[in-house]
Design a protein around this motif. Structure first.
Motif, PDB file in Angstrom:
ATOM      1  N   SER A  66     133.352  -0.430  43.048  1.00  0.00           N
ATOM      2  CA  SER A  66     134.516  -0.077  43.577  1.00  0.00           C
ATOM      3  C   SER A  66     134.424   0.811  44.711  1.00  0.00           C
ATOM      4  CB  SER A  66     135.522   0.611  42.304  1.00  0.00           C
ATOM      5  OG  SER A  66     135.765  -0.273  41.473  1.00  0.00           O
ATOM      6  N   THR A  97     126.706  -4.378  41.229  1.00  0.00           N
ATOM      7  CA  THR A  97     127.485  -4.003  40.141  1.00  0.00           C
ATOM      8  C   THR A  97     127.069  -4.764  38.663  1.00  0.00           C
ATOM      9  OG1 THR A  97     129.815  -3.947  39.274  1.00  0.00           O
ATOM     10  CG2 THR A  97     129.103  -5.972  39.816  1.00  0.00           C
ATOM     11  N   THR A 194     140.661  -5.206  33.146  1.00  0.00           N
ATOM     12  CA  THR A 194     139.974  -4.616  34.458  1.00  0.00           C
ATOM     13  C   THR A 194     141.134  -4.008  35.272  1.00  0.00           C
ATOM     14  OG1 THR A 194     138.314  -6.206  34.382  1.00  0.00           O
ATOM     15  CG2 THR A 194     138.376  -5.016  36.403  1.00  0.00           C
ATOM     16  N   GLN A 198     140.823  -0.203  35.488  1.00  0.00           N
ATOM     17  CA  GLN A 198     140.319   0.128  36.969  1.00  0.00           C
ATOM     18  C   GLN A 198     138.712   0.423  36.960  1.00  0.00           C
ATOM     19  OE1 GLN A 198     142.000   0.516  40.470  1.00  0.00           O
ATOM     20  NE2 GLN A 198     142.877  -0.863  39.186  1.00  0.00           N
ATOM     21  N   SER A 199     138.308  -0.287  36.131  1.00  0.00           N
ATOM     22  CA  SER A 199     136.703  -0.207  36.018  1.00  0.00           C
ATOM     23  C   SER A 199     136.022  -1.396  35.328  1.00  0.00           C
ATOM     24  CB  SER A 199     136.246   0.826  35.095  1.00  0.00           C
ATOM     25  OG  SER A 199     134.880   0.946  34.963  1.00  0.00           O
ATOM     26  N   SER A 200     135.331  -2.454  36.211  1.00  0.00           N
ATOM     27  CA  SER A 200     134.934  -3.594  35.485  1.00  0.00           C
ATOM     28  C   SER A 200     133.764  -3.276  34.749  1.00  0.00           C
ATOM     29  CB  SER A 200     134.453  -4.444  36.930  1.00  0.00           C
ATOM     30  OG  SER A 200     133.216  -3.644  37.418  1.00  0.00           O
ATOM     31  N   GLU A 228     136.860 -10.417  34.750  1.00  0.00           N
ATOM     32  CA  GLU A 228     136.696  -8.951  35.370  1.00  0.00           C
ATOM     33  C   GLU A 228     136.324  -9.085  36.701  1.00  0.00           C
ATOM     34  OE1 GLU A 228     133.294  -7.835  32.844  1.00  0.00           O
ATOM     35  OE2 GLU A 228     134.543  -8.160  30.861  1.00  0.00           O
ATOM     36  N   ASN A 229     135.604 -10.212  37.100  1.00  0.00           N
ATOM     37  CA  ASN A 229     135.373 -10.567  38.643  1.00  0.00           C
ATOM     38  C   ASN A 229     136.619 -10.472  39.476  1.00  0.00           C
ATOM     39  OD1 ASN A 229     132.246 -10.636  39.460  1.00  0.00           O
ATOM     40  ND2 ASN A 229     132.676 -11.305  37.267  1.00  0.00           N
ATOM     41  N   THR A 232     138.575  -6.773  39.306  1.00  0.00           N
ATOM     42  CA  THR A 232     137.727  -5.669  40.164  1.00  0.00           C
ATOM     43  C   THR A 232     138.333  -5.713  41.620  1.00  0.00           C
ATOM     44  OG1 THR A 232     135.649  -4.552  40.470  1.00  0.00           O
ATOM     45  CG2 THR A 232     135.853  -6.781  40.856  1.00  0.00           C
ATOM     46  N   THR A 235     141.490  -3.012  43.069  1.00  0.00           N
ATOM     47  CA  THR A 235     141.163  -1.738  43.625  1.00  0.00           C
ATOM     48  C   THR A 235     141.155  -1.747  44.911  1.00  0.00           C
ATOM     49  OG1 THR A 235     139.783  -1.103  41.611  1.00  0.00           O
ATOM     50  CG2 THR A 235     139.507   0.163  43.306  1.00  0.00           C
TER      51      THR A 235
END
Length: 584
Positions: A66, A97, A194, A198-200, A228-229, A232, A235
């Motif tokens: 991010s 990541t 996610t 706000q965090s994968s 999740e991909n 993310t 953001t």
């Protein structure tokens, strides 16, 4: 044993601690490596593969895709990265990541970090007492690293145990046996989690814990990773809402890239999972289908292989992706503002030194091109287009004998004064608020100097303009000729600066500028001799001679300042500003 409201609060608290540890660690790493990382980002993106490597390197070091993506969006907004360069960096960030997932899998599941986490916090806390900022940041990194794994341990403990809560398994079974529909459902769950968290990385940690606890099988965990991909990318898209069209394109390209990857993996979902299972057993682990304890390793491998395959599949289609995004988000010219408002300065670019400097350079160049150049040209009674043309300057001066209505004071007040003040204010804020190295601080100081000289030129040209108006109307052909010489000298410098800032192969124009500067220094003595002759022969009056002496000195001083401005704004060959996005 029932899982009640207090247990849910514990789970949320554990997740909060994990996220806080991740943030403290990432922020500390960003401070430790930030300047170097941003410098690498600005310079190592000359081709798609270097861009991918840069994105991977930065994300691996600062442990936050991010943060890398937001940096890329900011750089795109400032015009430091092109869309193609931005896409390649984001591709690399997606691979980078996956390091976090392996960190969690190996140290969170294979090794018990909880035993040494508290001693690590004590060790890191001791570093924060040291005066040197670098040691302080290292201390914060160690504390964040330890908090991350304490949070992960709490997460594992707060997650309900299905052996003691069999009713949850029956509840989940309603959604795990729907075939492809289950895959899409858990993909959606991964995306939403996610976006909310706000965090994968946090969602990945939750996914790994759920698999380790036997909540969901391997294929549904893989579906959550795909979600999740997608999640993310939100953001960057949120950050781009207030940014310009270039940043919006970069954020949308990130979304398109990940969506295409998710789409092809969904089509080949089961064969791809069988490949991951085979590869996991090939590496010496158990099959994730046979042993739930092997799922965290298989999921981490799935995450890595998905991003690597997706990157090296789509790296050949960066330009089509860029064209698709450009078509979806067309060029949006900045709205026409009042003439005395800055065009580029905004608070968004004050986040990083590189973007602040790039913004100041763009605003300064825009001020020169659209205000200083115009005012000086009109003060000389010459059209700007004639200066930029190939017409010989002798003919330009000869044809420009119709006097303009030029109010220098009004033009300064409406076109220069406020913008100049905003540039100086913005530069001062950047120097006081940002962590600048010596070179960056010097760059901003040079930008301030260039702007101050532009304002001084307006002051110099004001008196010159009055005398040009007076003596071009005179019946004395000698004084007319002398003022035409002065006009031609300044027009020649303006033309060479125009070529210097617009032509790619501008070395010869740089040499010409230096030569004109030397000629301006040497012309003082020659000019005095010419004026003495005119006075001796009574060809001009004493008042004319006095004006001519003053204006001749003024012109030589203006030429010197123009050349210094050109050197400061257009003579720098910093890779940060040489990517084709410079509003010269």
């Amino acid at each position: 044993m029932e899982y009640g409201f207090y247990d849910i609060l514990q789970l949320i608290g554990a997740l909060g601690l994990f996220l806080f540890g991740m943030k403290v660690m990432s922020d500390a790493l960003l401070k430790l490596a930030g300047n170097k990382m941003r410098s690498i980002l600005a310079k190592m993106t000359s081709n798609r593969f270097l861009g991918i490597f840069t994105g991977f390197l930065i994300t691996s070091i600062i442990q936050s895709s991010s943060a890398t993506t937001l940096m890329v969006v900011s750089f795109s907004n400032a015009g430091l990265l092109t869309l193609v360069e931005s896409i390649s960096v984001i591709m690399g960030a997606n691979i980078g990541t996956t390091i976090t997932a392996w960190l969690i899998t190996i140290l969170g599941f294979k090794v018990s970090m909880s035993a040494i986490a508290l001693p690590l916090i004590g060790f890191g806390f001791a570093f924060t007492f040291l005066k040197k900022e670098q040691y302080h940041n290292w201390g914060n990194f160690i504390i964040g690293f330890a908090l991350l794994f304490i949070g992960l341990q709490f997460l594992k403990e707060a997650m309900p145990d299905l052996k003691n809560n069999p009713e949850m398994l029956s509840f989940l079974s309603q959604y795990t046996d729907l075939g492809y529909l289950s895959i899409l459902l858990f993909l959606f769950i991964g995306t939403v989690l996610t976006v909310v968290i706000q965090s994968s990385s946090a969602t990945m940690a939750l996914t790994l814990i759920m698999t380790a606890q036997g909540w969901i099988p391997f294929e549904l965990a893989a579906a959550m990773v795909l979600g999740e991909n997608v999640g993310t990318t939100i953001t960057a898209n949120l950050a781009a809402i207030i940014a310009n069209y270039q940043a919006k394109r970069t954020a949308r390209a990130h979304l398109v890239f990940n969506l295409i990857g998710v789409l092809w993996v969904l089509i080949l979902f089961y064969p791809f999972l069988r490949f991951i299972s085979w590869f996991t057993t090939y590496l010496g682990s158990d099959s994730p289908y046979a042993n739930a304890a092997a799922i965290p390793v298989a999921i981490s491998l799935f995450h890595t292989m998905f991003n690597i395959f997706n990157t090296f599949l789509l790296v050949w289609f960066i330009h089509p992706i860029a064209k698709l995004v450009e078509r979806y988000i067309p060029v949006k010219l900045l709205p026409e503002k009042e003439i005395d408002e800055p065009k580029f300065l905004n608070k968004v670019e004050l986040k990083y030194p590189e973007t602040a400097i790039a913004t100041l350079v763009k605003e300064s160049k825009y001020l020169y091109k659209n205000a200083i150049f115009e005012i000086v040209s009109h003060a000389l009674n010459i059209h700007r287009e004639d200066i930029k043309s190939d017409l010989k300057l002798k003919k330009v001066i000869k044809k420009s004998n119709i006097l303009f209505e030029t109010d220098i004071r009004e033009l300064y007040a409406t076109k220069v004064k406020h913008i100049y003040g905003e540039i100086i204010s913005y530069a001062t804020k950047a120097q006081s608020a940002l962590d600048l190295n010596e070179d960056q601080n010097n760059q901003i100081t040079e930008i301030k100097i260039a702007n101050r000289k532009m304002v001084e030129i307006i002051r110099d040209v004001k008196e010159l303009s009055r005398n040009i108006t007076l003596y071009l109307n005179s019946d004395n052909k000698y004084i007319q000729k002398e003022y035409d010489k002065l006009r031609k000298k300044v027009a020649k410098v303006l033309r060479v600066i125009h070529l210097f800032r617009t032509e790619k192969d501008n070395l010869k124009y740089h040499q010409t500028l230096l030569k004109l500067g030397e000629e301006a220094k040497e012309s003082f003595h020659k000019g005095n001799l010419d004026m003495d002759k005119l006075i001796r022969e009574d060809l001009i009056t004493v008042d004319m001679a006095s004006s001519l002496v003053n204006d001749s000195d003024n012109v030589n001083d203006m030429i010197k300042k123009f050349i210094e401005i050109a050197e400061l704004l257009y003579g720098k060959k910093d890779p940060l500003f040489n990517n084709g996005n410079d509003p010269s």
